[in-house]
Design a protein around this motif. Structure first.
Motif, PDB file in Angstrom:
ATOM      1  N   HIS A   1       1.063  -1.245   0.094  1.00 26.31           N
ATOM      2  CA  HIS A   1      -0.095  -0.004   0.086  1.00 26.31           C
ATOM      3  C   HIS A   1       1.086   1.283  -0.025  1.00 26.31           C
ATOM      4  CE1 HIS A   1      -3.929  -1.977   0.656  1.00 26.31           C
ATOM      5  NE2 HIS A   1      -3.299  -3.077   1.340  1.00 26.31           N
ATOM      6  N   HIS A   2       1.986   1.226   0.514  1.00 31.13           N
ATOM      7  CA  HIS A   2       2.681   2.555   0.916  1.00 31.13           C
ATOM      8  C   HIS A   2       4.073   2.779   0.034  1.00 31.13           C
ATOM      9  CE1 HIS A   2      -0.741   3.269   3.503  1.00 31.13           C
ATOM     10  NE2 HIS A   2      -0.183   2.260   4.354  1.00 31.13           N
ATOM     11  N   PHE A   3       4.368   1.622  -0.393  1.00 32.74           N
ATOM     12  CA  PHE A   3       5.852   1.805  -0.911  1.00 32.74           C
ATOM     13  C   PHE A   3       6.063   0.975  -2.505  1.00 32.74           C
ATOM     14  CE2 PHE A   3       7.085   2.156   3.564  1.00 32.74           C
ATOM     15  CZ  PHE A   3       7.681   3.328   3.388  1.00 32.74           C
ATOM     16  N   ASP A   4       7.008   1.627  -3.415  1.00 29.16           N
ATOM     17  CA  ASP A   4       7.125   0.965  -4.626  1.00 29.16           C
ATOM     18  C   ASP A   4       8.470   0.100  -4.291  1.00 29.16           C
ATOM     19  OD1 ASP A   4       5.060   2.315  -6.094  1.00 29.16           O
ATOM     20  OD2 ASP A   4       6.423   4.044  -6.261  1.00 29.16           O
TER      21      ASP A   4
ATOM     22  N   GLY B   1       8.587   8.037  -6.729  1.00 21.42           N
ATOM     23  CA  GLY B   1       9.904   8.588  -6.671  1.00 21.42           C
ATOM     24  C   GLY B   1      10.321   9.348  -5.723  1.00 21.42           C
ATOM     25  N   LYS B   2       9.629   9.426  -4.613  1.00 17.10           N
ATOM     26  CA  LYS B   2      10.042   9.993  -3.511  1.00 17.10           C
ATOM     27  C   LYS B   2      10.253   9.191  -2.349  1.00 17.10           C
ATOM     28  CE  LYS B   2       7.285  14.249  -4.696  1.00 17.10           C
ATOM     29  NZ  LYS B   2       6.068  15.077  -4.433  1.00 17.10           N
TER      30      LYS B   2
END
Length: 396
Positions: free
Chosen positions: A153-156, A314-315
């Protein structure tokens, strides 16, 4: 409907039996251990003849199979000793039963944690069409599910993972362990180990430490130790650059540990005493307080979670997901302290995930390989609510 067999009648087994007995998806429940009287006491406390009991030697595949064939469970929940994981898995294969545990296999003659022994069962469980779920306690267990949830849910990409485990409770004893003393002392006195840049870095016991802040608790000195979920998480999330496990210890506890080691009471090899072969750490276990007995006088909280840094869109992002569990509340509900509660609730919930068909597959799986969402949706209502914090100082 599902028939569940629980093996192990300590504090964790007590919680698992209560939670599974309260879940109507389980049509039949049996609790078995080497000492049937312990099972009988737990069953009597639950009441209503809901839980059947049996005696079993979990070191003996033939004995296990005799029980399995008589009761015909759909799933075995193994909360016995880690030494017994492989015999129970062997019996499950022989009798066509699905399997779940809370801690990885450990040989009796070596304080060594490694999933390779259980991962080697992959093809045999796959051929039989059976599911084996490994490490479904809190850590390992919920910590890996928290990581899977973060990845989903929160990270690539997850780059840095620090699992933090604080027990800020006070049981009033000069020295006691929160779970089986033999296993606990073996775990926390071994060399530290963490993963960084594709390699395992080995440290002296408790060599790396620093103060960390824990929600509702405050600052506690935290030490890098090795914990088994690191092994599966870096395998299943290859973007991880570094993974560590931190645990809090009080100075008095560490002093006792050093004395125990220095006088040879942590030895796991047999010695001869008065013509009788004994293992020092097993003798020590016999004279230390039973972890299950600590609950009545335990105050304070545990706080266990994952502090994660990685990339999303990307962040760089930071993320902290955790649970705090109160010892007194755990005792009021189950008659056990929070360490048993936080291990037993996820084990029972994992078994229900299998029973509902949500966590299934042919083979051997670590919990992070399943969908974390349905598990975490039920974890709070089962007594272990969790909190998320975004873009915070992780301190690590």
């Amino acid at each position: 409907m599902c028939k569940a067999l629980i093996i192990g009648a300590g504090g964790v087994g007590t919680v698992v039996a209560q939670k599974i007995a309260a879940n109507p998806i389980f049509s039949d429940v049996m609790l078995a251990s080497r000492t049937k009287a312990k099972c009988d006491a737990i069953a009597a406390a639950i009441g209503g003849d809901r839980v059947k009991t049996a005696q079993v030697d979990a070191d003996n595949v033939a004995d296990l199979c005799e029980l399995f064939r008589a009761f015909k469970p759909d799933i075995v929940v193994n909360v016995a000793l880690p030494y017994q994981d492989l015999t129970i898995m062997d019996a499950c294969l022989e009798c066509g039963v699905n399997y779940l545990d809370t801690a990885n296999y450990e040989p009796k003659d070596e304080a060594h944690f490694e999933y390779s022994w259980q991962w080697a069962y992959q093809e045999r469980f796959k051929e039989k069409g059976l599911t084996a779920i490994l490490g479904c306690g809190f850590d390992p267990g919920v910590t890996a599910i928290f990581t899977a949830y973060a990845a989903k849910h929160h990270f690539d990409e997850i780059h840095y993972l620090d699992i933090v485990d604080c027990n800020a409770g006070n049981h009033g004893m000069a020295f006691a362990t929160n779970f089986n003393p033999e296993i606990n002392i073996r775990e926390v006195t071994q060399k530290g180990r963490y993963y960084e840049n594709g390699k395992w870095v080995v440290t002296e016991p408790h060599e790396i430490h620093k103060p960390l802040h824990y929600p509702e608790i405050g600052e506690r000195e935290s030490y890098v130790i090795y914990h088994e979920e690191l092994e599966s998480l870096v395998k299943n999330y290859p973007t991880i650059k570094r993974a560590r496990f931190w645990m809090t210890f009080g100075q008095e506890y560490l002093t006792h540990l050093r004395v125990i080691q220095n006088i040879g009471m942590a030895r796991i090899d047999p010695i001869i005493y008065n013509g009788v072969e004994i293992v020092p750490i097993q003798f020590l276990k016999a004279v230390l307080p039973d972890p299950k007995s600590l609950g009545a006088n335990y105050h304070g909280q545990t706080s266990i979670g994952c502090r994660i840094r990685g990339i999303k869109d990307g962040k760089e992002r930071t993320y902290y997901i955790y649970n705090n569990c109160d010892h007194e509340k755990a005792f009021q509900e189950t008659g056990t302290q929070a360490v048993s509660f936080t291990t037993g609730v996820p084990a029972a919930l994992g078994a229900s995930m299998w029973a509902k068909g949500l966590w299934r597959g042919a083979g051997v799986f670590n919990v992070e390989e399943f969908d974390p969402d349905p598990f975490l949706a039920e974890l709070g209502p089962q007594g272990l609510p969790w909190v998320e914090k975004f873009d915070v100082d992780l301190e690590v």
